[in-house]
Motif scaffolding. Sequence first.
Motif, mmCIF file in Angstrom:
data_model
loop_
_atom_site.group_PDB
_atom_site.id
_atom_site.type_symbol
_atom_site.label_atom_id
_atom_site.label_comp_id
_atom_site.label_asym_id
_atom_site.label_seq_id
_atom_site.Cartn_x
_atom_site.Cartn_y
_atom_site.Cartn_z
ATOM 1 N N TYR A 64 -3.423 -8.100 46.140
ATOM 2 C CA TYR A 64 -4.703 -7.489 46.503
ATOM 3 C C TYR A 64 -5.573 -7.107 45.305
ATOM 4 O O TYR A 64 -6.628 -6.506 45.483
ATOM 5 C CB TYR A 64 -4.464 -6.228 47.341
ATOM 6 C CG TYR A 64 -3.888 -6.507 48.705
ATOM 7 C CD1 TYR A 64 -4.624 -7.194 49.672
ATOM 8 C CD2 TYR A 64 -2.603 -6.074 49.038
ATOM 9 C CE1 TYR A 64 -4.101 -7.442 50.926
ATOM 10 C CE2 TYR A 64 -2.072 -6.319 50.292
ATOM 11 C CZ TYR A 64 -2.826 -6.993 51.235
ATOM 12 O OH TYR A 64 -2.304 -7.245 52.477
ATOM 13 N N SER A 65 -5.173 -7.420 44.091
ATOM 14 C CA SER A 65 -5.938 -6.990 42.922
ATOM 15 C C SER A 65 -7.360 -7.555 42.940
ATOM 16 O O SER A 65 -7.565 -8.752 43.153
ATOM 17 C CB SER A 65 -5.231 -7.436 41.641
ATOM 18 O OG SER A 65 -6.037 -7.144 40.508
ATOM 19 N N SER A 66 -8.337 -6.683 42.662
ATOM 20 C CA SER A 66 -9.744 -7.099 42.583
ATOM 21 C C SER A 66 -10.176 -7.362 41.150
ATOM 22 O O SER A 66 -11.228 -7.959 40.912
ATOM 23 C CB SER A 66 -10.636 -6.001 43.178
ATOM 24 O OG SER A 66 -10.542 -4.818 42.390
ATOM 25 N N ALA A 81 -3.653 -6.870 34.370
ATOM 26 C CA ALA A 81 -3.579 -7.867 35.442
ATOM 27 C C ALA A 81 -2.379 -7.620 36.360
ATOM 28 O O ALA A 81 -1.335 -7.144 35.919
ATOM 29 C CB ALA A 81 -3.487 -9.271 34.848
ATOM 30 N N ALA A 82 -2.567 -7.954 37.624
ATOM 31 C CA ALA A 82 -1.471 -7.894 38.599
ATOM 32 C C ALA A 82 -0.908 -9.311 38.738
ATOM 33 O O ALA A 82 -1.285 -10.064 39.641
ATOM 34 C CB ALA A 82 -1.966 -7.368 39.935
ATOM 35 N N PHE A 101 -5.560 -0.901 44.408
ATOM 36 C CA PHE A 101 -6.339 -2.123 44.474
ATOM 37 C C PHE A 101 -7.613 -1.976 45.307
ATOM 38 O O PHE A 101 -7.652 -1.216 46.271
ATOM 39 C CB PHE A 101 -5.498 -3.262 45.082
ATOM 40 C CG PHE A 101 -4.266 -3.594 44.290
ATOM 41 C CD1 PHE A 101 -4.321 -3.769 42.919
ATOM 42 C CD2 PHE A 101 -3.036 -3.747 44.919
ATOM 43 C CE1 PHE A 101 -3.188 -4.092 42.189
ATOM 44 C CE2 PHE A 101 -1.898 -4.074 44.200
ATOM 45 C CZ PHE A 101 -1.972 -4.246 42.831
ATOM 46 N N ASN A 102 -8.625 -2.758 44.929
ATOM 47 C CA ASN A 102 -9.855 -2.902 45.712
ATOM 48 C C ASN A 102 -10.580 -1.598 45.975
ATOM 49 O O ASN A 102 -11.287 -1.464 46.982
ATOM 50 C CB ASN A 102 -9.553 -3.600 47.053
ATOM 51 C CG ASN A 102 -9.668 -5.106 46.926
ATOM 52 O OD1 ASN A 102 -10.635 -5.619 46.368
ATOM 53 N ND2 ASN A 102 -8.669 -5.811 47.414
ATOM 54 N N THR A 103 -10.431 -0.608 45.097
ATOM 55 C CA THR A 103 -11.191 0.634 45.202
ATOM 56 C C THR A 103 -12.070 0.759 43.958
ATOM 57 O O THR A 103 -11.815 0.118 42.938
ATOM 58 C CB THR A 103 -10.262 1.863 45.281
ATOM 59 O OG1 THR A 103 -9.500 1.954 44.070
ATOM 60 C CG2 THR A 103 -9.324 1.770 46.473
ATOM 61 N N ASP A 104 -13.087 1.601 44.045
ATOM 62 C CA ASP A 104 -13.944 1.856 42.890
ATOM 63 C C ASP A 104 -13.451 3.046 42.076
ATOM 64 O O ASP A 104 -13.990 3.342 41.012
ATOM 65 C CB ASP A 104 -15.384 2.091 43.341
ATOM 66 C CG ASP A 104 -15.993 0.833 43.939
ATOM 67 O OD1 ASP A 104 -16.001 -0.201 43.253
ATOM 68 O OD2 ASP A 104 -16.432 0.872 45.095
#
Length: 281
Positions: free
Chosen positions: A89-91, A153-154, A235-238
């Motif tokens: 799920y990494s952005s 990095a994931a 992941f995927n948060t600001d």
Amino acid sequence: AMNTNMFENFAVQENIERLVLRGYSIVQPVEGELACGGCGGGRLAPLDVIFAEAKSLLSPQTELKGIRLLVTAGPTREAIDPVRYLTNYSSGKMGYAVAQAAVEQGAGVTLVSGPVTLPAPAGVKIVQVTTAQEMYAAVLSLYPQMDVVVKAAAVADYRPARVQETKIKKDGEMILSLVRTPDILAELGKYKQNQVLVGFASETDNLRENALAKLFPKNLEMIVANDLTEDGAGFNTDTNVVKLYFKDGQEKQLARMSKLAVAREIISEIKRIMNIAKEIS
């Protein structure tokens, strides 16, 4: 600030990319409640984030001038067949924020990025990769030239043992045989000369134990750990909520803040570590 559909429109994204290429600094919108009543990306960034960005542009720092810093960001994709892959799920937002924070301090930054939809920060050299093996090759080739490496990095831990050349048809159950991908951070620790190595640990339980289990065996100066079950982290948060662990035994808990603010804290600690190393030498 705008509606999500407006912000994600191809024309808007293309124009933003053009501005970045021309050297403009972009404060990206965040996710939240919108004026239209919906919820999603497009909300104006918090004013403290905008203020901090303006301040950094008006009063550029040069404490890392001459320092070569490598950041990895985003996920990797491991092919199953021509249309399917394994990923996570990494952005890439955390790694890209670290790259931006390092450039603000005058560092020469190379960003090795997995597949993401983010524009690279102005002034950053970007190397695009897809698989864990490609990231491994890129990072190891650049490593001898670097003073600092931040592995945000994931990277996928496993890849299919065999990639099918044609699309796998639906016919009952699918059983995949997986093999380990290279542990990039462990390799960097093994061959480290005078570089400062920083790793990341995203966990769902036993945060401290799991973070320390990576810190020492991988020969790191610092590891940035976050609990994926915490509100506003992961992941995927600001935003992110992290705890920093250092090889000298110190620990530092950060409050929930924007990923750029977290990145600036990380860069600040890297500067502190480098200053200590200078004093010792």
